[in-house]
Design an enzyme around this catalytic site. Structure first.
Site, PDB file in Angstrom:
ATOM      1  N   GLU A 333       6.436 -11.817  -2.204  1.00 21.35           N
ATOM      2  CA  GLU A 333       7.150 -10.453  -1.669  1.00 21.35           C
ATOM      3  C   GLU A 333       8.624 -10.702  -1.808  1.00 21.35           C
ATOM      4  OE1 GLU A 333       7.049  -7.842   2.205  1.00 21.35           O
ATOM      5  OE2 GLU A 333       6.476  -9.986   2.293  1.00 21.35           O
ATOM      6  N   HIS A 334       9.236 -11.693  -1.243  1.00 24.86           N
ATOM      7  CA  HIS A 334      10.704 -12.130  -1.328  1.00 24.86           C
ATOM      8  C   HIS A 334      10.776 -13.243  -1.899  1.00 24.86           C
ATOM      9  CE1 HIS A 334      11.301  -9.001   2.044  1.00 24.86           C
ATOM     10  NE2 HIS A 334      10.272  -9.664   2.601  1.00 24.86           N
TER      11      HIS A 334
END
Length: 441
Positions: A333-334
């Site tokens: 995601e990040h």
């Protein structure tokens, strides 16, 4: 800190490497089973079920008839939230709006494919969208900013926020401030699976929506999946996750500092430091106790659960290439690239929803207002999904226009393919029968 999960990647077998890419939401069977009765109750009982579940799950005293936030509650929020918080929200919204306005597609484009024949696209906003703002492990005005601003920029006429109520039956004040400043005036006091059901079916108070977006717990993820035939569940955004990739140009203490950012969201988060530098590993392990010493007790508890469990820790690889291979396989995601030369790695990283580059761009800045959206696909869905954007709030229609002069050539080829595929009505529609209606020979 020997209890932090440590993995020497080069020594792992295939099953060991596969275990590292699993997320907490990998098995939703428990949540799918338990969410279905909640959904059924909301569908049948409406507001009464929402009131009951608010008391049962959120320990919140929401009164009948008070599920929708009033204008007075919005006004009161501005008196409660401190000035510097309001300024930070305004700063973030300005940047987020600027970013998404640049991202917004032109309303329509039409180009001549051949002389007299035109084709293009037209974009129109989705009529109604619900924004899910979580609250269970914290308050998230930042998520309000990230979901509301692109919806408003896209021109969605009917936008509503659903968010779990606080124990006293209200909504987090900063969330209300962010909603109003972003341009959203409808907020409902419900969260979890029951909120997804409410905006899918509608209740006496809650209006049904066509789509719901926003991150949430496995309960929310499960409800979205169960109701995907009723409401568009949007991009798959579950519990937080991050990879911090560090090379030997940075201090491991900095990597440890950023490793804790997403780990503190909750015990169901995923967070790994990935590095090919043993020095970075040793410095990170040495720095973690000092960083934890400056955090609140609850966030220490959450982040320790992640970093000592099976969804987080430190991964030592044999090379930068091996690190990048793991990143692309994990599809985070990040992703932070902690390096004094982050662009040296960017071109080889293809599977990450968000890439934050360099030692001055921690996830905190991305989450709170750099501009790009921090509502991102989780659980390896970055392989086929991107961040929440204006495009999630509009729908695309194809436009075609063929003039009389261009028609014969298109009709000839369409007739040939229709005949080959065995569609007689297709063929007839571009035959001499049409010419008769058009006044031809």
């Amino acid at each position: 800190m020997s209890d932090v999960s440590f993995h020497d990647y080069s020594t792992l077998d295939a099953s060991g490497k596969a275990a590292l890419i699993r997320r907490s939401e990998a098995d939703l069977s428990f949540f799918l089973e338990k969410a279905q009765p909640i959904i059924d109750a909301v569908k049948t009982e409406g507001d009464a079920a929402l009131i009951r579940f608010a008391r049962e799950f959120d320990k919140s005293d929401v009164k009948p008839g008070a599920l929708k936030v009033t204008e007075a509650e919005f006004d009161a929020a501005f008196g409660v939230v401190e000035k510097d918080v309001i300024e930070a929200i305004e700063f973030g919204i300005t940047n987020i709006r600027h970013f998404h306005e640049e991202q917004k597609p032109e309303a329509m484009w039409l180009k001549e494919m051949r002389p007299g024949a035109f084709a293009g696209d037209r974009y129109t906003p989705i009529r109604s969208v619900a924004l899910y703002i979580p609250r269970g492990k914290g308050a998230f005005p930042s998520v309000t900013m990230m979901t509301a601003v692109p919806a408003v920029v896209a021109g969605v006429p009917d936008i509503a926020i659903v968010t779990p109520p606080t124990p006293d039956g209200s909504v987090d004040a900063a969330t209300l401030v962010a909603a109003r400043l972003a341009g959203v005036s409808t907020v409902y006091k419900c969260g979890g699976a029951q909120a997804v059901a409410a905006v899918a079916y509608g209740t006496e108070t809650v209006k049904p929506a066509i789509k719901i977006v926003g991150p949430g717990s496995p309960w929310v993820v499960a409800a979205k999946r169960l109701l995907s035939g009723i409401i568009d569940p949007g991009l798959p955004a579950g519990p937080s996750e991050a990879l911090i990739f560090a090379d030997d140009t940075v201090h491991g203490g900095l990597a440890a500092l950023d490793l804790l950012i997403e780990a503190e969201h909750g015990p169901d988060s995923s967070a790994y430091l990935v590095t090919h530098s043993r020095r970075v590993v040793e410095e990170a392990l040495a720095a973690l106790p000092e960083h934890w010493g400056r955090m609140t007790e609850q966030r220490v508890e959450f982040s320790k659960a992640v970093l000592t469990g099976k969804y987080g820790g430190i991964i030592l690889t044999s090379s930068a290439d091996e690190s990048i291979d793991f990143i692309n396989d994990y599809a985070p995601e990040h992703l932070e690239i902690l390096s004094t030369d982050p662009f040296a790695y960017l071109g080889r990283i293809t599977e990450a929803a968000e890439v934050l580059m360099g030692p001055h761009t921690p996830v905190s800045i991305g989450n709170f207002g750099l501009g790009p959206n921090c509502v991102l696909p989780t659980s390896r869905n970055a392989r086929s999904w991107g961040p929440l954007s204006v495009h999630d709030f509009v729908k695309r229609s194809s436009i075609g226009y063929v003039t009389a002069s261009a028609y014969p050539e298109f009709a000839k080829h369409a007739s040939t393919l229709a005949r080959y595929e065995g569609f007689s009505s297709h063929e007839q529609a571009v035959s001499s029968v049409r010419d008769q209606y058009l006044g031809g020979k």
